[in-house]
Write a protein that holds these residues in place. Structure first.
Motif, mmCIF file in Angstrom:
data_model
loop_
_atom_site.group_PDB
_atom_site.id
_atom_site.type_symbol
_atom_site.label_atom_id
_atom_site.label_comp_id
_atom_site.label_asym_id
_atom_site.label_seq_id
_atom_site.Cartn_x
_atom_site.Cartn_y
_atom_site.Cartn_z
ATOM 1 N N GLY A 1 1.287 -18.377 -7.004
ATOM 2 C CA GLY A 1 2.233 -18.537 -5.902
ATOM 3 C C GLY A 1 2.876 -17.242 -5.454
ATOM 4 N N ILE A 2 2.066 -16.185 -5.365
ATOM 5 C CA ILE A 2 2.581 -14.855 -5.012
ATOM 6 C C ILE A 2 2.036 -14.425 -3.647
ATOM 7 C CG2 ILE A 2 2.389 -12.404 -5.649
ATOM 8 C CD1 ILE A 2 2.641 -13.261 -8.554
ATOM 9 N N GLU A 3 2.876 -13.759 -2.852
ATOM 10 C CA GLU A 3 2.474 -13.394 -1.486
ATOM 11 C C GLU A 3 2.189 -11.912 -1.269
ATOM 12 O OE1 GLU A 3 5.623 -14.850 0.927
ATOM 13 O OE2 GLU A 3 4.991 -16.948 0.739
ATOM 14 N N ARG A 4 2.754 -11.073 -2.128
ATOM 15 C CA ARG A 4 2.553 -9.635 -1.948
ATOM 16 C C ARG A 4 1.593 -9.097 -3.008
ATOM 17 N NH1 ARG A 4 7.868 -10.716 -0.626
ATOM 18 N NH2 ARG A 4 8.097 -11.130 -2.846
ATOM 19 N N ILE A 5 0.591 -8.374 -2.561
ATOM 20 C CA ILE A 5 -0.387 -7.816 -3.491
ATOM 21 C C ILE A 5 -0.422 -6.298 -3.327
ATOM 22 C CG2 ILE A 5 -2.771 -7.909 -4.286
ATOM 23 C CD1 ILE A 5 -3.107 -10.564 -2.961
ATOM 24 N N VAL A 6 -0.086 -5.593 -4.392
ATOM 25 C CA VAL A 6 -0.078 -4.133 -4.359
ATOM 26 C C VAL A 6 -1.380 -3.624 -4.972
ATOM 27 C CG1 VAL A 6 1.128 -2.051 -5.098
ATOM 28 C CG2 VAL A 6 2.431 -4.132 -4.598
ATOM 29 N N PHE A 7 -2.166 -2.934 -4.166
ATOM 30 C CA PHE A 7 -3.427 -2.381 -4.648
ATOM 31 C C PHE A 7 -3.222 -0.913 -5.013
ATOM 32 C CE2 PHE A 7 -4.732 -5.965 -2.020
ATOM 33 C CZ PHE A 7 -5.728 -6.554 -2.792
ATOM 34 N N VAL A 8 -3.574 -0.543 -6.245
ATOM 35 C CA VAL A 8 -3.483 0.848 -6.689
ATOM 36 C C VAL A 8 -4.771 1.247 -7.415
ATOM 37 C CG1 VAL A 8 -0.950 0.860 -6.886
ATOM 38 C CG2 VAL A 8 -2.335 0.146 -8.844
ATOM 39 N N GLY A 9 -4.819 2.475 -7.897
ATOM 40 C CA GLY A 9 -5.993 2.972 -8.616
ATOM 41 C C GLY A 9 -6.781 3.943 -7.746
ATOM 42 N N ASN A 10 -7.509 4.816 -8.389
ATOM 43 C CA ASN A 10 -8.176 5.896 -7.641
ATOM 44 C C ASN A 10 -9.389 5.461 -6.832
ATOM 45 O OD1 ASN A 10 -6.635 8.278 -7.869
ATOM 46 N ND2 ASN A 10 -7.186 8.399 -10.041
ATOM 47 N N PHE A 11 -9.828 4.222 -7.019
ATOM 48 C CA PHE A 11 -10.897 3.711 -6.147
ATOM 49 C C PHE A 11 -10.440 3.782 -4.686
ATOM 50 C CE2 PHE A 11 -12.610 -0.164 -3.937
ATOM 51 C CZ PHE A 11 -13.926 0.266 -3.816
ATOM 52 N N LEU A 12 -9.139 3.693 -4.460
ATOM 53 C CA LEU A 12 -8.620 3.699 -3.089
ATOM 54 C C LEU A 12 -8.438 5.109 -2.530
ATOM 55 C CD1 LEU A 12 -6.028 0.841 -3.595
ATOM 56 C CD2 LEU A 12 -8.276 0.694 -2.494
ATOM 57 N N ARG A 13 -8.648 6.141 -3.369
ATOM 58 C CA ARG A 13 -8.535 7.531 -2.921
ATOM 59 C C ARG A 13 -9.511 7.796 -1.784
ATOM 60 N NH1 ARG A 13 -11.004 11.614 -5.312
ATOM 61 N NH2 ARG A 13 -10.351 13.043 -3.670
ATOM 62 N N VAL A 14 -9.032 8.471 -0.752
ATOM 63 C CA VAL A 14 -9.848 8.807 0.435
ATOM 64 C C VAL A 14 -10.760 7.645 0.844
ATOM 65 C CG1 VAL A 14 -9.791 11.303 0.040
ATOM 66 C CG2 VAL A 14 -11.655 9.976 -0.974
ATOM 67 N N ASN A 15 -10.224 6.440 0.743
ATOM 68 C CA ASN A 15 -11.059 5.264 0.941
ATOM 69 C C ASN A 15 -10.422 4.243 1.901
ATOM 70 O OD1 ASN A 15 -13.015 3.326 0.669
ATOM 71 N ND2 ASN A 15 -12.853 3.134 -1.559
ATOM 72 N N PRO A 16 -10.180 4.650 3.152
ATOM 73 C CA PRO A 16 -9.569 3.715 4.100
ATOM 74 C C PRO A 16 -10.449 2.492 4.368
ATOM 75 C CG PRO A 16 -10.263 5.719 5.234
ATOM 76 C CD PRO A 16 -10.402 5.973 3.767
ATOM 77 N N ILE A 17 -11.758 2.634 4.241
ATOM 78 C CA ILE A 17 -12.633 1.481 4.473
ATOM 79 C C ILE A 17 -12.255 0.348 3.523
ATOM 80 C CG2 ILE A 17 -15.019 0.615 4.395
ATOM 81 C CD1 ILE A 17 -15.968 3.435 5.031
ATOM 82 N N ALA B 1 -0.779 -15.562 5.129
ATOM 83 C CA ALA B 1 0.232 -15.760 4.078
ATOM 84 C C ALA B 1 0.316 -14.594 3.098
ATOM 85 C CB ALA B 1 -0.050 -17.053 3.309
ATOM 86 N N LEU B 2 -0.802 -13.892 2.900
ATOM 87 C CA LEU B 2 -0.822 -12.810 1.908
ATOM 88 C C LEU B 2 -0.745 -11.446 2.577
ATOM 89 C CD1 LEU B 2 -3.644 -13.894 -0.570
ATOM 90 C CD2 LEU B 2 -1.172 -13.926 -0.940
ATOM 91 N N LYS B 3 -0.019 -10.530 1.934
ATOM 92 C CA LYS B 3 0.075 -9.183 2.465
ATOM 93 C C LYS B 3 -0.435 -8.175 1.448
ATOM 94 C CE LYS B 3 2.950 -6.777 5.622
ATOM 95 N NZ LYS B 3 2.143 -7.352 6.675
ATOM 96 N N ALA B 4 -1.366 -7.325 1.876
ATOM 97 C CA ALA B 4 -1.889 -6.256 1.027
ATOM 98 C C ALA B 4 -1.025 -5.014 1.213
ATOM 99 C CB ALA B 4 -3.334 -5.947 1.399
#
Ligand code: ADP
Length: 366
Positions: free
Chosen positions: A311-327, A343-346
Motif C-alpha cells: 500500500g505504498i505510493e512513492r518509489i525511490v529508485f537508487v543505485g548506479n544502474f541509473l548513472r547516466v541512464n535517463p532511458i 497512483a504510483l510516483k517514481a
C-alpha cells in the motif's frame, strides 16, 4: 551531538559487488593551530591535496565532481563532501594508494559497508594494517538517504511530461521529500534490493531480484562486445528494441483491446530473436537497447507489485544502474504511472549510488 569528533580524515566506504564508493569530507574551516596539533599533519595534507586536486585516480578511480556538496555542515564542521568510485575489481590498486599515501598512519579503522567490507576485511588488515569497521549496507543506505535528503535542497526529483514516444519532452522536476513516509526504495546495483521504509528507523527488505545492473552490463558485453557501462548505455541510446522484442501488435496486428493492452506493449522480450532474418536485421545497438528495456521493465514490474502489496505510493529508485541512464529512469517513471493509472510516483535522487557510503560516513561522525 556532544561527542568529540573523531580525528580527520573522515571517510565512508561502500564496497559493492561492482563498484566501490568512497565519500570524503574535506574540511574548509581549517584552523591552522588546530591542525598543527595533529602529529601527522603533513600526511593529512597530502591526502587532502591528492583527493581534492585530482578528478581521476590511477586508471579507473573517478571523482564525480558534479556531485560535490559544497559548504556541507557536519558535526560542527564545514567542508566539501566528495564522491569517488572505482571498480571493486581494482581493490588492490586502491590498497596500493592507501599504502603510498600513508593513510594508515592517520586512522586505524575505516567505516565501511557493502559485501566487500566482509570479503576484503582480511586483505585490508594484511596489506595496509587497517581495520574495516563493518556496518550493514541497508542500514547505511537508508540513513544515507535520510541524511542527504534532509540537508541538500533539490536532491529528490521526478520526471514529468512522460511520453514513451518523445523522451525529449520529459523534464526533471524537484520533489519535496520532507515527509516521504511510507516509501519504497529500489536499489539497483549489481543486483536489486527492495525495501519498505515507514520511518527513519523502521524499514524492511521485502524483495529483490538477481536481474539487476550487473545483468544488464553482463548481457550487453556478451551480446555486443562492448567493454564498459558507458559504452553499453551509449549503444542502447541509439538502438531500437522493437527490432528485438516481440510486441503485442506483432502478435495481434494491433492492440489487445479486450484487456486494454496497447499494441506497443512488449509481449515477449527478445521474442523476435528466434527468427534468423530478424537476428540478421538486429544491430548491436538494438540488442543493447532491448537488454536495457528488458532489465528495466522487469525491475519496474517487481517494484510495482511490492508497492501494491504494501500500500505504498512513492518509489525511490537508487543505485548506479541509473548513472547516466535517463532511458531507464524515464521507462521506470512511465511504467509506474501508466500501469498504476497515476497512483504510483517514481522518484530519483541526485547522489544515486552513494547513499551506502554516506551512511557509513555518518556512522563515523554521529
Ligand atoms: P554495487 O554496490 O552492487 O556495486 P552499484 O549501485 O554501485 O552496485 O551499481 C552497480 C551497477 O551500476 C553496475 O552493475 C552497472 O549496471 C552500473 N554502472 C554504472 N556505472 C558503472 C561503471 N562505471 N562501471 C560498472 N558499472 C557501472
Amino acid at each position: 551531538s556532544d561527542i568529540a569528533a573523531p580525528p580527520m580524515p573522515w571517510f565512508g566506504l561502500d564496497i559493492g559487488g561492482t563498484l566501490t564508493k568512497l565519500v570524503y569530507f574535506e574540511p574548509t574551516d581549517i584552523n591552522t593551530a588546530e591542525e598543527e596539533g595533529y602529529k601527522e599533519v603533513e600526511t593529512l595534507r597530502t591526502i587532502r591535496h591528492y583527493l581534492t586536486s585530482n578528478t581521476a585516480y590511477g586508471k579507473t578511480g573517478i571523482r564525480d565532481v558534479h556531485l560535490t556538496i559544497k559548504q556541507f555542515e557536519i558535526h560542527q564542521r564545514v567542508g566539501n563532501l566528495h564522491f569517488i568510485r572505482f571498480p571493486t575489481n581494482d581493490m588492490h590498486i586502491f590498497l596500493q594508494m592507501v599504502e603510498a599515501k600513508k593513510l594508515s598512519s592517520l586512522a586505524d579503522t575505516i567505516c565501511s559497508t557493502g559485501g566487500g567490507a566482509f570479503k576484503f576485511e582480511q586483505e585490508f588488515k594484511d596489506v595496509v594494517n587497517m581495520r574495516l569497521e563493518k556496518y550493514d549496507e541497508l542500514n547505511c543506505l537508508i540513513s544515507g538517504i535520510h541524511y542527504i535528503d534532509s540537508k541538500i535542497p533539490n536532491e529528490c526529483y521526478y520526471w514529468s511530461n512522460l511520453d514513451p514516444f518523445n523522451s525529449e519532452a520529459c523534464e526533471k522536476v524537484p520533489f519535496d521529500f520532507r515527509d516521504p513516509y511510507p516509501y519504497l526504495v529500489v536499489n539497483i546495483g549489481s543486483g536489486v534490493s527492495i525495501l519498505t521504509v515507514h520511518s527513519r528507523h523502521k524499514f524492511q527488505r521485502v524483495s529483490g531480484t538477481s536481474l539487476g545492473g550487473g545483468t544488464f552490463l553482463g548481457l550487453c558485453c556478451l551480446l555486443t562486445g562492448c567493454q564498459t557501462f558507458e559504452e553499453a548505455i551509449e549503444m542502447a541510446a541509439s538502438g531500437d528494441s522493437t527490432k528485438v522484442d516481440k510486441l503485442v501488435r506483432d502478435i495481434y496486428g494491433g492492440d489487445y483491446a479486450r484487456f486494454g493492452l496497447p499494441g506497443s506493449t512488449v509481449a515477449s522480450s527478445f521474442g523476435h530473436m528466434n527468427i534468423s532474418e530478424k537476428r540478421d536485421a538486429a544491430t548491436k545497438n538494438d540488442l543493447a537497447r532491448s537488454t536495457l528495456v528488458t532489465i528495466t521493465n522487469n525491475i519496474g514490474s517487481i517494484a510495482r507489485m511490492c508497492a501494491l502489496n504494501h500500500g505504498i505510493e512513492r518509489i525511490v529508485f537508487v543505485g548506479n544502474f541509473l548513472r547516466v541512464n535517463p532511458i531507464a529512469m524515464k521507462l521506470l517513471s512511465y511504467a509506474m504511472e501508466y500501469w498504476s493509472k497515476g497512483a504510483l510516483k517514481a522518484l530519483f535522487l541526485e547522489h544515486e549510488g552513494y547513499f551506502g557510503a554516506v551512511g557509513a560516513l555518518m556512522k563515523l561522525i554521529s
